[in-house]
Design a protein around this motif. Structure first.
Motif, PDB file in Angstrom:
ATOM      1  N   PRO A  27       0.558  -1.272   0.128  1.00 46.46           N
ATOM      2  CA  PRO A  27      -0.051  -0.155  -0.114  1.00 46.46           C
ATOM      3  C   PRO A  27       0.797   1.004   0.082  1.00 46.46           C
ATOM      4  CG  PRO A  27      -0.891  -1.559   1.633  1.00 46.46           C
ATOM      5  CD  PRO A  27       0.354  -2.084   1.043  1.00 46.46           C
ATOM      6  N   VAL A  28       0.408   2.174  -0.717  1.00 47.02           N
ATOM      7  CA  VAL A  28       1.194   3.555  -0.872  1.00 47.02           C
ATOM      8  C   VAL A  28       0.266   4.719  -0.082  1.00 47.02           C
ATOM      9  CG1 VAL A  28       2.092   5.116  -2.380  1.00 47.02           C
ATOM     10  CG2 VAL A  28       2.159   2.798  -2.860  1.00 47.02           C
ATOM     11  N   ASP A  29       0.734   5.407   0.684  1.00 43.57           N
ATOM     12  CA  ASP A  29       0.151   6.515   1.372  1.00 43.57           C
ATOM     13  C   ASP A  29      -1.344   6.281   1.901  1.00 43.57           C
ATOM     14  OD1 ASP A  29       2.232   8.168   0.957  1.00 43.57           O
ATOM     15  OD2 ASP A  29       1.346   8.774  -1.063  1.00 43.57           O
ATOM     16  N   GLY A  30      -1.419   4.815   2.362  1.00 45.20           N
ATOM     17  CA  GLY A  30      -2.540   4.512   2.964  1.00 45.20           C
ATOM     18  C   GLY A  30      -3.759   3.952   1.834  1.00 45.20           C
ATOM     19  N   ARG A  31      -3.254   4.038   0.550  1.00 44.34           N
ATOM     20  CA  ARG A  31      -4.304   3.392  -0.344  1.00 44.34           C
ATOM     21  C   ARG A  31      -3.914   2.073  -0.681  1.00 44.34           C
ATOM     22  NH1 ARG A  31      -8.293   6.270  -0.248  1.00 44.34           N
ATOM     23  NH2 ARG A  31      -8.931   5.885  -2.335  1.00 44.34           N
ATOM     24  N   SER A  32      -4.799   1.330  -1.069  1.00 46.49           N
ATOM     25  CA  SER A  32      -4.743  -0.140  -1.383  1.00 46.49           C
ATOM     26  C   SER A  32      -4.170  -0.290  -2.803  1.00 46.49           C
ATOM     27  CB  SER A  32      -6.077  -0.879  -1.268  1.00 46.49           C
ATOM     28  OG  SER A  32      -6.645  -0.929  -0.146  1.00 46.49           O
ATOM     29  N   VAL A  33      -3.371  -1.121  -2.869  1.00 48.87           N
ATOM     30  CA  VAL A  33      -2.641  -1.854  -4.218  1.00 48.87           C
ATOM     31  C   VAL A  33      -2.690  -2.824  -4.877  1.00 48.87           C
ATOM     32  CG1 VAL A  33      -0.204  -1.738  -5.306  1.00 48.87           C
ATOM     33  CG2 VAL A  33      -0.724   0.336  -3.682  1.00 48.87           C
ATOM     34  N   VAL A  34      -2.794  -2.979  -6.084  1.00 52.81           N
ATOM     35  CA  VAL A  34      -2.984  -4.325  -6.805  1.00 52.81           C
ATOM     36  C   VAL A  34      -1.702  -4.578  -7.784  1.00 52.81           C
ATOM     37  CG1 VAL A  34      -4.397  -5.496  -8.721  1.00 52.81           C
ATOM     38  CG2 VAL A  34      -5.513  -3.862  -7.055  1.00 52.81           C
ATOM     39  N   PHE A  35      -1.233  -5.689  -7.548  1.00 46.35           N
ATOM     40  CA  PHE A  35      -0.103  -5.761  -8.432  1.00 46.35           C
ATOM     41  C   PHE A  35      -0.577  -7.233  -9.281  1.00 46.35           C
ATOM     42  CE2 PHE A  35       3.913  -7.770  -9.793  1.00 46.35           C
ATOM     43  CZ  PHE A  35       4.705  -6.436 -10.264  1.00 46.35           C
ATOM     44  N   VAL A  36      -0.405  -7.260 -10.523  1.00 51.77           N
ATOM     45  CA  VAL A  36      -0.707  -8.293 -11.354  1.00 51.77           C
ATOM     46  C   VAL A  36       0.637  -9.067 -11.985  1.00 51.77           C
ATOM     47  CG1 VAL A  36      -2.195  -9.102 -13.348  1.00 51.77           C
ATOM     48  CG2 VAL A  36      -2.995  -7.247 -11.878  1.00 51.77           C
ATOM     49  N   ASP A  37       0.716 -10.238 -11.931  1.00 53.55           N
ATOM     50  CA  ASP A  37       1.847 -11.045 -12.612  1.00 53.55           C
ATOM     51  C   ASP A  37       1.528 -11.135 -14.337  1.00 53.55           C
ATOM     52  OD1 ASP A  37       4.354 -12.602 -12.526  1.00 53.55           O
ATOM     53  OD2 ASP A  37       2.973 -14.026 -13.372  1.00 53.55           O
ATOM     54  N   ARG A  38       2.268 -10.449 -14.855  1.00 54.91           N
ATOM     55  CA  ARG A  38       2.081 -10.544 -16.169  1.00 54.91           C
ATOM     56  C   ARG A  38       3.207 -11.125 -17.116  1.00 54.91           C
ATOM     57  NH1 ARG A  38      -2.334  -7.424 -16.956  1.00 54.91           N
ATOM     58  NH2 ARG A  38      -2.732  -5.643 -15.541  1.00 54.91           N
ATOM     59  N   ARG A  39       4.027 -11.800 -16.469  1.00 53.72           N
ATOM     60  CA  ARG A  39       5.027 -12.514 -17.049  1.00 53.72           C
ATOM     61  C   ARG A  39       4.586 -13.958 -17.883  1.00 53.72           C
ATOM     62  NH1 ARG A  39       8.367 -13.616 -11.657  1.00 53.72           N
ATOM     63  NH2 ARG A  39       6.425 -13.890 -10.915  1.00 53.72           N
ATOM     64  N   ARG A  40       5.302 -14.163 -18.661  1.00 55.37           N
ATOM     65  CA  ARG A  40       5.047 -15.534 -19.482  1.00 55.37           C
ATOM     66  C   ARG A  40       5.726 -16.596 -19.076  1.00 55.37           C
ATOM     67  NH1 ARG A  40       2.149 -13.724 -24.004  1.00 55.37           N
ATOM     68  NH2 ARG A  40       2.230 -11.435 -24.205  1.00 55.37           N
ATOM     69  N   SER A  41       5.464 -17.690 -19.521  1.00 59.52           N
ATOM     70  CA  SER A  41       5.847 -19.152 -18.873  1.00 59.52           C
ATOM     71  C   SER A  41       7.140 -19.105 -18.989  1.00 59.52           C
ATOM     72  CB  SER A  41       5.072 -20.341 -19.598  1.00 59.52           C
ATOM     73  OG  SER A  41       3.756 -20.094 -19.173  1.00 59.52           O
ATOM     74  N   ASP A  42       7.726 -18.730 -20.486  1.00 60.75           N
ATOM     75  CA  ASP A  42       9.431 -19.017 -20.637  1.00 60.75           C
ATOM     76  C   ASP A  42      10.180 -17.792 -19.856  1.00 60.75           C
ATOM     77  OD1 ASP A  42       8.342 -16.585 -21.995  1.00 60.75           O
ATOM     78  OD2 ASP A  42       9.055 -17.042 -23.877  1.00 60.75           O
ATOM     79  N   ARG A  43       9.682 -17.007 -18.849  1.00 58.34           N
ATOM     80  CA  ARG A  43      10.655 -16.084 -18.386  1.00 58.34           C
ATOM     81  C   ARG A  43      10.826 -16.821 -17.010  1.00 58.34           C
ATOM     82  NH1 ARG A  43       7.816 -10.365 -19.826  1.00 58.34           N
ATOM     83  NH2 ARG A  43       8.173 -10.201 -22.046  1.00 58.34           N
TER      84      ARG A  43
END
Length: 320
Positions: free
Chosen positions: A304-320
């Motif tokens: 969370p940044v400055d009290g706000r919720s944060v979403v992080f999505v994994d967008r890597r592909r299988s070959d990484r």
């Protein structure tokens, strides 16, 4: 279709094995233990027989005439009437690739031939315990637990479903509990559970599975197409509504006081969400275990940044 006899859990069990003598031996043992046992000695017609009797547990040999155990297992997992059936794969080879492949088709466990009947009964007892746990709900939130969620996740992956798994961590929850006590803790958890249930319904994410993994950790399984619109709405609602748990002074200052490990009071930020997402758009997951490893990684990035919720999505592909 479960019943109790004494202290043991009795089941309806289907044995699919072309070894006639072994199948009859197992059936005799299961019947003696109080289970209902059924036998079919060929892969051909095994799925249809399972549809007919609807077993709680299926003992499924891999190498069968007519159809392989893998094929039958996949059909069970895709069937709306049978997908909850516990599947124990029986394998003569016992080699790791074969076992892993069986689990990837949706099997719950495996047993290598030849086996002792006592070992088989232990496996069946474990599967019955698993089946019992699937319907157990958290005492505060009334949500499903981790076992039920992971099993559903594995089943969806076995069906090659396009899915997203959303891991939700309430950052600041522990400090809030120290400040407000057990009553405050339960109030937040109940509110969070209602928020998740109501939002999945209002956003028409109908095929979602919500689970409470303990303390401040929640997880949602939903269709791939739903997560991108759901996550921002979740964080927005949470950040707006979580203020109800704080006093105007606490909201204004942006923190509460909570005792640290050393016993001294420290400033702790107000609650916000760290949301990590893993999905099947770019990656092929063979098991829920791997998906949870990715979730653990993305959860660490969603601070969370400055009290706000944060979403992080994994967008890597299988070959990484």
């Amino acid at each position: 279709s479960f019943s109790f006899k004494g202290s043991r859990f009795m089941s309806k069990i289907l044995i699919v094995d072309d070894d006639v003598d072994l199948a009859e031996l197992v059936k005799t043992k299961l019947t003696k233990e109080g289970h209902q046992a059924f036998v079919i000695n060929t892969g051909h017609g095994a799925f249809e027989y399972a549809k007919q009797i609807k077993p709680n547990i299926c003992l499924l040999d891999i190498m069968l005439p007519g159809a392989t155990g893998y094929q039958i297992c996949r059909k069970i997992r895709k069937d709306p009437e049978l997908y909850r059936t516990a599947v124990l794969m029986l394998t003569a080879l016992g080699e790791e690739p074969e076992i892993i492949h069986g689990m990837e088709q949706g099997a719950d466990d495996y047993l290598v031939k030849p086996f002792k009947l006592e070992r088989l009964m232990d496996k069946i007892a474990s599967l019955n315990a698993l089946l019992k746990s699937l319907d157990q709900r958290h005492r505060v939130t009334n949500l499903l637990g981790t076992d039920a969620f992971k099993r559903e996740l594995n089943h969806q992956l076995a069906r090659d479903s396009a899915i997203a798994c959303i891991y939700i961590d309430i950052v600041g929850f522990e400090a809030y509990c120290k400040n407000r006590g057990r009553e405050g803790q339960d109030a937040v958890l109940q509110w969070m559970a209602r928020l998740l249930v109501n939002l999945t319904r209002s956003q028409e994410c109908y095929e979602s599975t919500i689970a409470h993994m303990g303390r401040q950790h929640f997880v949602i399984l939903m269709k791939l197409e739903d997560y991108e619109r759901f996550c921002p709405i979740l964080t927005s609602h949470f950040d707006d509504e979580v203020k109800r748990f704080y006093t105007p002074v606490e909201i204004q200052q942006g923190y509460i006081l909570a005792k640290g490990i050393d016993g001294h009071e420290t400033r702790a930020p107000l609650m916000a969400l760290a949301v990590g997402v893993a999905h099947t758009q770019f990656r092929t997951f063979k098991s829920g275990k791997k998906m949870f490893e990715i979730l653990a990684q993305v959860r660490q990035k969603a601070q969370p940044v400055d009290g706000r919720s944060v979403v992080f999505v994994d967008r890597r592909r299988s070959d990484r």
